[in-house]
Structure formats: structure tokens, C-alpha cells
Design a protein around this motif. Structure first.
Motif, short mmCIF file in Angstrom:
data_model
loop_
_atom_site.label_atom_id
_atom_site.label_comp_id
_atom_site.label_asym_id
_atom_site.label_seq_id
_atom_site.Cartn_x
_atom_site.Cartn_y
_atom_site.Cartn_z
N VAL A 164 -6.74 3.94 -4.77
CA VAL A 164 -6.92 3.74 -6.21
C VAL A 164 -8.41 3.91 -6.48
O VAL A 164 -9.23 3.08 -6.06
N TYR A 165 -8.72 5.02 -7.12
CA TYR A 165 -10.11 5.32 -7.47
C TYR A 165 -10.44 4.60 -8.76
O TYR A 165 -9.70 4.69 -9.74
N LYS A 166 -11.53 3.88 -8.75
CA LYS A 166 -11.94 3.17 -9.97
C LYS A 166 -13.32 3.68 -10.40
O LYS A 166 -14.22 3.82 -9.59
N SER A 167 -13.42 3.95 -11.68
CA SER A 167 -14.70 4.35 -12.24
C SER A 167 -14.94 3.55 -13.52
O SER A 167 -14.01 2.99 -14.09
N PHE A 168 -16.15 3.52 -13.92
CA PHE A 168 -16.51 2.75 -15.11
C PHE A 168 -16.90 3.70 -16.23
O PHE A 168 -17.69 4.62 -16.04
N VAL A 169 -16.31 3.46 -17.40
CA VAL A 169 -16.66 4.19 -18.61
C VAL A 169 -17.08 3.13 -19.61
O VAL A 169 -16.24 2.43 -20.18
N GLY A 170 -18.38 2.98 -19.77
CA GLY A 170 -18.87 1.88 -20.60
C GLY A 170 -18.51 0.56 -19.96
O GLY A 170 -18.80 0.32 -18.79
N ILE A 204 -11.59 2.43 -15.29
CA ILE A 204 -10.52 3.42 -15.27
C ILE A 204 -10.01 3.52 -13.84
O ILE A 204 -10.77 3.81 -12.93
N SER A 205 -8.71 3.27 -13.64
CA SER A 205 -8.10 3.38 -12.32
C SER A 205 -7.27 4.65 -12.26
O SER A 205 -6.51 4.95 -13.18
N ASP A 252 -6.10 15.92 -2.01
CA ASP A 252 -5.95 14.70 -2.80
C ASP A 252 -4.95 15.03 -3.89
O ASP A 252 -5.15 15.97 -4.65
N ILE A 253 -3.87 14.25 -3.97
CA ILE A 253 -2.78 14.57 -4.88
C ILE A 253 -2.60 13.44 -5.88
O ILE A 253 -2.38 12.30 -5.49
N TYR A 254 -2.70 13.77 -7.16
CA TYR A 254 -2.65 12.79 -8.24
C TYR A 254 -1.31 12.76 -8.98
O TYR A 254 -0.97 11.76 -9.59
#
Length: 122
Positions: free
Chosen positions: A76-82, A86-87, A98-100
Motif C-alpha cells: 500500500v503506497y501512501k503519499s501526501f497531497v496537502g 492518498i493510499s 507493479d500491478i494496480y
């Protein structure tokens, strides 16, 4: 999703009928008549761990499909937008892919095994 990802037999989400559908030859007529409308209507199905199990993957230290020697790791890739996190979960086959989305996994398995992934209802 790109046009080269499409083939008969993959599963996409139909936003008009609000359900997943299997792409059939008749859908390509719709694609060639109005490509933008096609991609507005049909969307990729995001992978989930439940979906992997329904496709026949076995969970061990990762996810394995039948007799393939490949082991997929669930990430589970997590990134921050503000202030928002976002997971984006995906299946990683180290050094290969890498398959989404479901259709990408269906294409990947089809290329390796020449068989379709069948989505079980349970």
C-alpha cells in the motif's frame, strides 16, 4: 488505462450500469465510434486483497497464483497531497511489474500462462 491494455475477456467497471463487466467484441465497436466516451464510461477495477483471493491467488508470505514461480507482494503506497493521505494498493512482482488494476493483472497472467483469470463470486 490505455487502448493497448484492452482485449476481449478483461474486466472493467461500467460506470453507467454501476457494475463490473467482461469486455466482449461488441464493446470494441463502441470504442471505435467514440473513444473518449468509452474511456469515460469504462474504468479500471482497483485491486484489493479480497479480489486477489477471489481470482485464485493463495496468500503465503505474499500472493502466489497456481504454479507460477512468481511471488507477488501486496503493497500500500501512501503519499501526501496537502493534508490528505492518498493510499494506492498494488501487487509487486519484484523486478518484473507493479500491478494496480484488475485488467493489468489479467493481461499479465494471460501473457505468462495463456489462461484467463476467473473472478469467483465468493
Amino acid at each position: 488505462m490505455n487502448i493497448q491494455d484492452l482485449r476481449v475477456g478483461i474486466t472493467l467497471y461500467d460506470s453507467v450500469r454501476d457494475k463490473n463487466i467482461k469486455i466482449e467484441p461488441k464493446h470494441f465497436k463502441e470504442l471505435f465510434i467514440a473513444e473518449k466516451k468509452f474511456f469515460d464510461r469504462y474504468k479500471p477495477v482497483e485491486l484489493t486483497e479480497d479480489l486477489l483471493l477471489r481470482l485464485g491467488f493463495q496468500k503465503t508470505y505474499g500472493y502466489r497464483y497456481k504454479d507460477l514461480k512468481l511471488l507477488g507482494r501486496w503493497i500500500v503506497y501512501k503519499s501526501f497531497v496537502g493534508d490528505e493521505i492518498i493510499s494506492k494498493p498494488f501487487l509487486r512482482f519484484d523486478g518484473i511489474a507493479d500491478i494496480y488494476d484488475l485488467h493489468s493483472l489479467q493481461n499479465f497472467i494471460y501473457v505468462l500462462t495463456n489462461t484467463e483469470l476467473i473472478l469467483n463470486s465468493q
